[in-house]
Design a protein around this motif. Structure first.
Motif, short mmCIF file in Angstrom:
data_model
loop_
_atom_site.label_atom_id
_atom_site.label_comp_id
_atom_site.label_asym_id
_atom_site.label_seq_id
_atom_site.Cartn_x
_atom_site.Cartn_y
_atom_site.Cartn_z
N TYR A 1 48.33 45.58 31.40
CA TYR A 1 49.13 45.48 32.63
C TYR A 1 49.09 44.11 33.30
O TYR A 1 49.90 43.84 34.19
CB TYR A 1 48.71 46.56 33.62
N ILE A 2 48.16 43.24 32.90
CA ILE A 2 48.06 41.92 33.52
C ILE A 2 48.12 40.81 32.47
O ILE A 2 49.03 39.98 32.47
CB ILE A 2 46.77 41.81 34.37
N LEU A 3 47.15 40.80 31.57
CA LEU A 3 47.01 39.68 30.63
C LEU A 3 48.17 39.59 29.64
O LEU A 3 48.70 38.50 29.40
CB LEU A 3 45.68 39.78 29.90
N ASP A 4 48.55 40.72 29.05
CA ASP A 4 49.62 40.70 28.05
C ASP A 4 50.99 40.36 28.65
O ASP A 4 51.92 40.05 27.92
CB ASP A 4 49.72 42.04 27.32
N LYS A 5 51.07 40.39 29.97
CA LYS A 5 52.33 40.07 30.65
C LYS A 5 52.32 38.64 31.19
O LYS A 5 53.10 38.28 32.07
CB LYS A 5 52.58 41.06 31.79
N GLY A 6 51.40 37.81 30.66
CA GLY A 6 51.36 36.40 31.05
C GLY A 6 50.48 36.10 32.24
O GLY A 6 50.55 35.02 32.81
N GLY A 7 49.62 37.03 32.60
CA GLY A 7 48.75 36.85 33.75
C GLY A 7 47.36 36.39 33.37
O GLY A 7 47.08 36.01 32.23
N ALA A 8 46.47 36.44 34.35
CA ALA A 8 45.09 35.98 34.17
C ALA A 8 44.19 36.75 35.14
O ALA A 8 44.66 37.26 36.16
CB ALA A 8 44.98 34.48 34.44
N ILE A 9 42.92 36.81 34.80
CA ILE A 9 41.91 37.38 35.70
C ILE A 9 40.71 36.45 35.67
O ILE A 9 40.26 36.05 34.59
CB ILE A 9 41.48 38.80 35.25
N LEU A 10 40.22 36.12 36.86
CA LEU A 10 39.05 35.27 36.99
C LEU A 10 37.94 36.04 37.70
O LEU A 10 38.21 36.96 38.47
CB LEU A 10 39.39 34.01 37.79
N PHE A 11 36.72 35.60 37.46
CA PHE A 11 35.55 36.22 38.09
C PHE A 11 34.64 35.15 38.66
O PHE A 11 34.57 34.04 38.13
CB PHE A 11 34.74 37.01 37.05
N ALA A 12 33.93 35.50 39.72
CA ALA A 12 32.86 34.67 40.27
C ALA A 12 31.55 35.26 39.78
O ALA A 12 31.27 36.44 40.00
CB ALA A 12 32.91 34.67 41.79
N LYS A 13 30.78 34.43 39.11
CA LYS A 13 29.53 34.88 38.49
C LYS A 13 28.37 34.04 39.04
O LYS A 13 28.49 32.82 39.15
CB LYS A 13 29.64 34.71 36.98
N GLU A 14 27.29 34.72 39.37
CA GLU A 14 26.08 34.04 39.81
C GLU A 14 24.94 34.57 38.94
O GLU A 14 24.61 35.76 39.01
CB GLU A 14 25.80 34.33 41.28
N GLY A 15 24.38 33.71 38.13
CA GLY A 15 23.39 34.18 37.17
C GLY A 15 24.07 35.14 36.21
O GLY A 15 25.05 34.81 35.56
N LYS A 16 23.58 36.38 36.16
CA LYS A 16 24.19 37.40 35.30
C LYS A 16 25.06 38.37 36.08
O LYS A 16 25.62 39.29 35.51
CB LYS A 16 23.09 38.17 34.56
N ARG A 17 25.17 38.16 37.39
CA ARG A 17 25.91 39.10 38.25
C ARG A 17 27.33 38.65 38.51
O ARG A 17 27.58 37.49 38.83
CB ARG A 17 25.18 39.25 39.59
N ILE A 18 28.26 39.59 38.40
CA ILE A 18 29.67 39.34 38.76
C ILE A 18 29.82 39.74 40.22
O ILE A 18 29.59 40.89 40.59
CB ILE A 18 30.63 40.15 37.86
#
Length: 153
Positions: A45-62
């Motif tokens: 629903y997002i990536l295959d339609k030309g989109g992107a998803i980003l995450f903020a990560k600190e150490g091993k935690r999202i």
């Protein structure tokens, strides 16, 4: 304090995408079908339609996430921005917002729109701080929306 790193979506991060977004959506609203589709199947629903998803990560935690979907020629929609409750107030939302605008530019975007609600005062303040402007137009498919904003890239 560890450094906050902005990383791109990988399939193993889908549960974090779902967890972070369900938390804020269910706190203020109820999940709609489009929410469940995007959260449970982000590749389709997002990536295959030309989109992107980003995450903020600190150490091993999202700690936070934000998405982007293609909304037309040169236009994207910023979606599903959320920060875990324990990480709020640390500037993570701003980092994610700036990173997703940079990603939109890299994907050829000239404009980013977002749909929100006046209930989300802190989010609206953040969007305005990073350059989004309120525009007087309808909210389309979103039942909880009463605010539309955009930014020219």
């Amino acid at each position: 304090m560890n450094t906050i790193e902005i990383i791109e979506y990988t399939p193993d991060l889908q549960p974090d995408f779902e967890r972070i977004n369900k938390q804020w959506v269910e706190q203020f609203f109820s999940l709609e079908e489009f929410d469940r589709n995007q959260l449970e199947n982000p590749k389709e629903y997002i990536l295959d339609k030309g989109g992107a998803i980003l995450f903020a990560k600190e150490g091993k935690r999202i700690l936070g996430t934000v998405g982007l979907v293609k909304a037309g020629d040169g236009a994207f929609e910023m979606i599903k921005m959320g920060v875990s409750p324990e990480a709020r107030g640390r500037g993570i939302g701003r980092l994610l917002g700036m990173a997703i605008l940079q990603k939109a530019r890299a994907l050829g975007g000239r404009k980013v729109v977002l749909y929100s609600s006046s209930k989300l005062e802190a989010a609206l303040a953040l969007y305005r701080k990073i350059g989004f402007k309120d525009i007087p137009m309808g909210c389309g498919q979103y039942g909880r929306c009463n605010v539309k904003m955009e930014i020219d890239l």
